[in-house]
Enzyme design. Sequence first.
Site, PDB file in Angstrom:
ATOM      1  N   HIS A  76      -9.853  -5.736 -10.714  1.00  0.00           N
ATOM      2  CA  HIS A  76     -10.389  -7.118 -11.260  1.00  0.00           C
ATOM      3  C   HIS A  76     -11.747  -7.369 -10.791  1.00  0.00           C
ATOM      4  O   HIS A  76     -12.460  -6.420  -9.957  1.00  0.00           O
ATOM      5  CB  HIS A  76      -9.517  -8.379 -10.861  1.00  0.00           C
ATOM      6  CG  HIS A  76      -9.162  -8.600  -9.633  1.00  0.00           C
ATOM      7  ND1 HIS A  76     -10.419  -8.796  -8.628  1.00  0.00           N
ATOM      8  CD2 HIS A  76      -8.055  -8.617  -8.827  1.00  0.00           C
ATOM      9  CE1 HIS A  76      -9.869  -8.962  -7.517  1.00  0.00           C
ATOM     10  NE2 HIS A  76      -8.262  -8.886  -7.409  1.00  0.00           N
ATOM     11  N   HIS A  95     -12.809  -6.833  -7.110  1.00  0.00           N
ATOM     12  CA  HIS A  95     -12.884  -5.544  -6.359  1.00  0.00           C
ATOM     13  C   HIS A  95     -14.107  -4.941  -7.076  1.00  0.00           C
ATOM     14  O   HIS A  95     -14.840  -4.154  -6.137  1.00  0.00           O
ATOM     15  CB  HIS A  95     -11.636  -4.654  -7.274  1.00  0.00           C
ATOM     16  CG  HIS A  95     -10.321  -5.211  -7.132  1.00  0.00           C
ATOM     17  ND1 HIS A  95      -9.197  -5.182  -7.808  1.00  0.00           N
ATOM     18  CD2 HIS A  95      -9.848  -5.482  -5.809  1.00  0.00           C
ATOM     19  CE1 HIS A  95      -8.250  -5.627  -7.240  1.00  0.00           C
ATOM     20  NE2 HIS A  95      -8.481  -5.703  -5.846  1.00  0.00           N
ATOM     21  N   ARG A 127      -9.469  -8.213   2.488  1.00  0.00           N
ATOM     22  CA  ARG A 127      -8.772  -9.286   3.315  1.00  0.00           C
ATOM     23  C   ARG A 127      -7.263  -8.955   2.961  1.00  0.00           C
ATOM     24  O   ARG A 127      -6.933  -8.496   1.967  1.00  0.00           O
ATOM     25  CB  ARG A 127      -9.131 -10.469   2.360  1.00  0.00           C
ATOM     26  CG  ARG A 127      -8.403 -11.721   3.008  1.00  0.00           C
ATOM     27  CD  ARG A 127      -9.045 -13.112   2.083  1.00  0.00           C
ATOM     28  NE  ARG A 127      -8.252 -14.238   2.384  1.00  0.00           N
ATOM     29  CZ  ARG A 127      -6.859 -14.384   2.058  1.00  0.00           C
ATOM     30  NH1 ARG A 127      -6.354 -13.705   1.314  1.00  0.00           N
ATOM     31  NH2 ARG A 127      -6.251 -15.674   2.380  1.00  0.00           N
ATOM     32  N   THR A 161      -7.227   1.813  -2.853  1.00  0.00           N
ATOM     33  CA  THR A 161      -6.557   0.718  -3.808  1.00  0.00           C
ATOM     34  C   THR A 161      -5.082   1.147  -4.404  1.00  0.00           C
ATOM     35  O   THR A 161      -4.961   2.449  -4.188  1.00  0.00           O
ATOM     36  CB  THR A 161      -7.359   0.328  -4.979  1.00  0.00           C
ATOM     37  OG1 THR A 161      -7.119  -0.649  -5.654  1.00  0.00           O
ATOM     38  CG2 THR A 161      -7.589   1.552  -5.908  1.00  0.00           C
ATOM     39  N   ARG A 162      -4.424   0.276  -4.659  1.00  0.00           N
ATOM     40  CA  ARG A 162      -3.016   0.415  -5.068  1.00  0.00           C
ATOM     41  C   ARG A 162      -2.977  -0.500  -6.289  1.00  0.00           C
ATOM     42  O   ARG A 162      -1.858  -0.685  -6.845  1.00  0.00           O
ATOM     43  CB  ARG A 162      -1.916  -0.003  -4.185  1.00  0.00           C
ATOM     44  CG  ARG A 162      -1.866  -1.402  -3.806  1.00  0.00           C
ATOM     45  CD  ARG A 162      -0.938  -1.467  -2.573  1.00  0.00           C
ATOM     46  NE  ARG A 162      -1.046  -2.674  -1.863  1.00  0.00           N
ATOM     47  CZ  ARG A 162      -0.157  -3.724  -2.454  1.00  0.00           C
ATOM     48  NH1 ARG A 162       0.645  -3.551  -3.293  1.00  0.00           N
ATOM     49  NH2 ARG A 162      -0.306  -4.994  -1.677  1.00  0.00           N
TER      50      ARG A 162
END
Lengths: 75, 386
Positions: free
Chosen positions: B197, B200, B286, B192-193
């Site tokens: 939320h 996720h 996605r 992740t960057r």
Amino acid sequence: MVHKDMTEKVSIEIRRDLYDKAKKFIEEQGGFSSVEELVEFLLEEVLSSEEAEERGLSKEDEEKVKERLRALGYI
Amino acid sequence: MVSRPHGGRLIDRTVSPKRRERLLEEARELPRINVNESIAADAANIAHGVYSPLEGFMVQEDYINVLDQMRLSNDLPWTIPIILDVDPEDIIGVNEGDDIALYYRGEPLAIMRVEEIYGWNKKEYAMKVFKTTDPNHPGVAKTFKRRELLIGGSIDLLKDPPEPFENIRLWPKETRVLFEARGWKRIAAFQTRNVPHMGHEYVQKAALTFTDGLFINPLVGWKKPGDYRDEVIVKAYKALIEHYYPKEVVVLSVLRMEMRYAGPREAVHHAIVRKNFGATHFIVGRDHAGVGNYYGPYEAWEIFREFPDLGITPLFVREAFYCKKCGQMVNEKICPHPEEFRIRISGTKLRKMIMSGQKPPEYMMRPEVARVILEHSKPFIGEDEA
């Protein structure tokens, strides 16, 4: 290979030409203070990678890793 | 059993403390190349096995193979070139076969054996890696600013670059020991960057349901303006894990590696890297590592078909949304309701809310997560900072 008078060390023999090459390598490249140190380093590299295979860790290194993981609260 | 390292052996190009002192002295006598944060991070990643089987920056044969075939010259999958760029005046008098010292922030970082010095075509690089030469693409813009020549060769890392998140930064040899110590055999890695939320969380927990452990591995380091700051991402994840995850099945650790925004190619790169950390599964989102509209929403899934020999299983978890009728986070495979009931969690919408100091609704973001983000005076990277 020159014998070092230390009880925990042993002497081994290697070909003179190889010894000379190793000596020349150290003189030119630096990084090692003697042929003994170079040979010890190479043996450690080969043997530890053999032992640790995929993970690349000796038992001692693994303990150090576990210590850090404990200190950081991961285990 | 954790994943085997890519190429079969975890690379270690760090030097023992015994050799370090002498090599540090030696480095001060060598021709010096100053490197930036991203290159310093790449050097550390090479040395600690994050990029196994790479032992240094790529020589031309690997570089060309990666660009053209998405494989190293030994045929192992590899999609993003790991390169060291220099200006010609940086290497006056340096020849192939010489040693040079890489310096970061005025300190010797690594000694590199120069195996090859070669030119590169940045437009070709951009087209093949990013599928565009549009300078508005952040990865392309960064590429065009890079220096004119590349140097390939193995490195020996003298010391780690400074790491503000040292207490939550683990290297592959450490995660491998950790996963084994926890008895995990199936490990799902999450790249992740962003701050987390509800979408996720849904995806991570879906993956965790059929694996033994979840490895959350946020990227810290260079990102584009408008992205969340590293410290905000870390604090947000700590809050989420503290309040909503069983701690014994989650590991949070940062990885210092620049975002390339290379979409599908970068998704594969992210998977290979997590394989080296020991993960057996990798969650592919996605539009993973995408930016703007440069990549199709499922391109990052499709590219994995080209790599049956990757050695890590991609998990294509569908985009989650909140369904008012279901009353929970769901995805299109499990929700029968029409679009009018679905609320999609848009990163852009969340950013706008946070920028205006507004707390996102709870179906979008956990309140504890929202709180730590809103407490930060500047949660986003500014235009003048990247």
